[in-house]
Enzyme design. Structure first.
Site, short mmCIF file in Angstrom:
data_model
loop_
_atom_site.label_atom_id
_atom_site.label_comp_id
_atom_site.label_asym_id
_atom_site.label_seq_id
_atom_site.Cartn_x
_atom_site.Cartn_y
_atom_site.Cartn_z
CE LYS A 1 -2.19 -1.18 3.81
NZ LYS A 1 -1.81 -2.59 3.99
CB THR A 2 3.62 2.37 2.23
OG1 THR A 2 2.87 2.22 3.44
CG2 THR A 2 4.53 3.58 2.34
CD GLU B 1 -0.28 2.95 3.58
OE1 GLU B 1 -0.04 2.03 4.36
OE2 GLU B 1 0.57 3.80 3.26
#
Length: 464
Positions: A121-122, A165
Site C-alpha cells: 500500500k505505502t 493509503e
C-alpha cells in the site's frame, strides 16, 4: 472556519500524533490552517516536522495535554481505553474521532484514490503521489511512510486529487468513498481483528462497495485472494473492474519485467498498445505496484504515456529497501517487511539486484499474534538469506501470548536449512553483524518495529 477544514477538525488533538497514519492527517490539517495539537510517547523527527507546521506536540501522555477548547480528539485503534487524554476527553465531552473518519473528512469534495491490500500500500500510494506531483497536478496525499523525494508522508495540495493509503487492519478502510480504489492483494493478516479469510474477503468487499457509483476498482489478476475478490466485486452495481498483472486475461497486462540492477524496465499492454517505462526501485513486486498505479491513474483520466514517464521519478519510501549507507565494502539496507509474503518479496528483490552478494538479515518479528499464526512461514522466508540474526518479538500494541517467542521462527528457519542466530540483547546486534559481514555483503535490517535503528549502528561498527 478555515477553508477546507471540517468544523470538527478546527482544533483537533491527536493521541499518538507521531504515528505514520496520524501524523499525515495532522500535517494536512495544519497546512489547511487548523490549530493542531497532540501527544506522542517520545520525541522524533516527525514531532519536529509537525511543530514546524505550527502544531503543538507534547511528549508523553497526560490529561493536562488536552486543551479545554479542543474540537475533537483523534485516535487510532492502537490507543488504549485507559489513556489519560482519552479519559479527559470524556470528562470534557470532547468528541472522539477515529483516524479513518478524520481522513475521510479530508477527502470530501476531492477525487480520491484509495490504495488497499495486505502488502504494497505505502509504495503504491507513494508512486501515485510522486507521479501526480511530477505531472503538476498538485495532489493531496496521506501515506504510511515518508517519501524518499519530498521526505514527508502527507501534503495538502491545491489540485483535485487525493491519494490515500487505505488500512484494512481494523476495517477502517470501509469509511472511504473513493472514485478509484486499488486492491493489490488479499491475504490473512492482522489476526487480532480477523479470524478467517472469509472475514477478510467480507471486509474487502465492503471496501469495494464504497467506491462511488461509476467508479473503478483496480485489482490484481495474479494473486489468489484478489481473484476471489474480483468475482465478488463484479456483482456489485455501477462498478468498473480493471484487472492488472501477468495473467493472459488481465485488462492491463504485464508483457515483460526486465531487471536492470536496482531498477526495472516494465512493458505493459494497455488498450491493445505496448507501453514501456522504468521503475526506479528493484524487485518484481515493486514493478507490479507501479502497474497498479498506472491503471488507477488511467482510470482517473490521466494519459497513460504521461503517467508512465512520471512513475519513473519515484525513488522509494523510507524503510522500503532503503539504502542506509555503506562501510567497509558492506551495504546496509532497511526493510519494513514483517509478513512472510513481504519478506520473501524483498529478499528475492535483493537477490535479483545483487546476485553475487552474500545476504545477511537482521529480522525483528512484529506482534505476538502475527508470529503465532505465521511464524513458520517467516522462518521459511529467512532461508532465502545466507545468514540471519533474529531478535525478540516487537510487541507494539499487544500483550505477550504465553509460549509465543522468536524461537518459533528460528526453529522453522533451521528446519528449512537456514543459518540463524538468536540474539536477545538488541544492543549486541550491531557488533555481532559487523563481525559476520565481509566486503561485498548486503546487510538487510527487516521488520516493522525499532529494528530500523540498528542500520546506522551497524555502519558505525563496520567503520571502526
Amino acid at each position: 472556519m478555515a477553508p477546507g477544514i471540517p468544523a470538527a477538525m478546527e482544533r483537533p488533538h491527536f493521541i499518538g500524533i507521531g504515528g505514520a497514519g496520524m501524523s499525515g492527517i495532522a500535517k494536512i490539517l495544519a497546512q489547511r490552517g487548523a490549530k493542531v495539537a497532540g501527544s506522542d510517547a517520545k520525541e522524533s523527527g516527525t514531532a519536529e516536522a509537525l511543530r514546524a507546521l505550527g502544531a503543538t506536540v507534547h511528549i508523553g501522555h497526560a490529561a493536562g495535554h488536552l486543551a479545554d477548547d479542543a474540537s475533537c480528539v483523534v485516535v487510532s485503534s492502537a490507543i488504549r481505553a485507559d489513556n489519560p487524554e482519552l479519559l479527559r476527553a470524556a470528562e470534557l465531552s470532547v468528541p472522539v474521532v477515529h483516524r479513518s473518519d478524520a481522513l475521510a473528512s479530508l477527502m470530501g469534495g476531492l477525487r480520491a484514490i484509495a490504495v488497499a491490500g495486505t502488502h504494497g500500500k505505502t509504495t503504491t500510494t507513494s508512486m501515485l503521489a510522486v507521479a501526480l506531483t511530477e505531472l503538476n497536478l498538485d495532489p493531496s496525499y496521506a501515506i504510511g511512510g515518508d517519501l524518499a523525494g519530498p521526505g514527508t508522508n502527507a501534503a495538502h495540495g491545491e489540485g483535485t486529487v487525493f491519494v490515500a493509503e487505505a488500512d484494512e487492519s481494523d476495517r477502517s478502510f470501509q469509511k472511504y468513498d473513493p472514485e478509484v480504489a486499488i486492491v493489490l492483494n488479499v491475504e490473512l493478516d492482522h489476526h487480532a481483528n480477523y479470524a478467517s479469510m472469509d472475514e477478510i474477503y467480507e471486509s474487502f468487499e465492503v471496501f469495494a462497495g464504497k467506491i462511488v457509483p461509476g467508479g473503478t476498482l483496480v485489482i490484481a489478476a495474479d494473486q489468489e485472494g484478489a481473484v476471489e475478490l474480483t468475482e465478488r466485486a463484479r456483482a456489485l452495481p455501477s462498478l468498473n473492474v480493471v484487472t492488472y498483472g501477468e495473467s493472459e486475461t488481465a485488462d492491463v497486462r504485464v508483457h515483460r519485467i526486465t531487471p536492470r540492477g536496482l531498477t526495472s524496465e516494465v512493458t505493459v499492454i494497455l488498450n491493445g498498445k505496448y507501453l514501456t517505462f522504468t521503475v526506479s526501485v528493484p524487485g518484481r513486486h515493486y514493478a507490479l505496484n507501479a502497474v497498479a498505479a498506472l491503471a488507477a491513474g488511467v482510470a482517473l483520466g490521466i494519459p497513460a504515456h504521461n503517467l508512465a514517464s512520471a512513475l519513473g521519478k519515484y525513488t522509494g519510501v523510507k524503510r522500503r529497501l532503503q539504502l542506509k549507507g555503506e562501510a567497509a565494502g558492506v551495504q546496509v539496507i532497511d526493510s519494513y517487511a514483517h509478513h512472510p509474503t513481504e519478506m520473501t518479496a524483498d529478499l528475492e528483490a535483493m537477490r535479483g539486484a545483487a546476485s553475487d552478494a552474500r545476504l545477511l538479515v537482521v529480522f525483528q518479528p512484529h506482534l505476538f499474534s502475527r508470529t503465532q499464526e505465521l511464524g513458520t512461514e517467516m522462518g521459511q522466508a529467512l532461508a532465502l538469506a545466507d545468514a540471519s540474526v533474529v531478535l525478540d518479538i516487537y510487541p507494539a500494541r499487544e500483550d505477550p501470548i504465553p509460549g509465543i517467542t522468536s524461537a518459533l521462527i528460528i526453529d522453522a528457519a533451521r528446519s528449512a536449512g537456514a543459518d540463524v542466530t538468536a540474539v536477545h540483547d538488541k544492543a549486541a546486534v550491531p557488533g555481532a553483524v559487523a563481525g559476520m559481514a565481509k566486503p561485498g555483503d548486503l546487510v538487510l535490517t527487516m521488520g516493522a518495529g525499532d529494528v530500523t535503528e540498528l542500520g546506522p549502528q551497524i555502519l558505525d561498527h563496520l567503520s571502526s
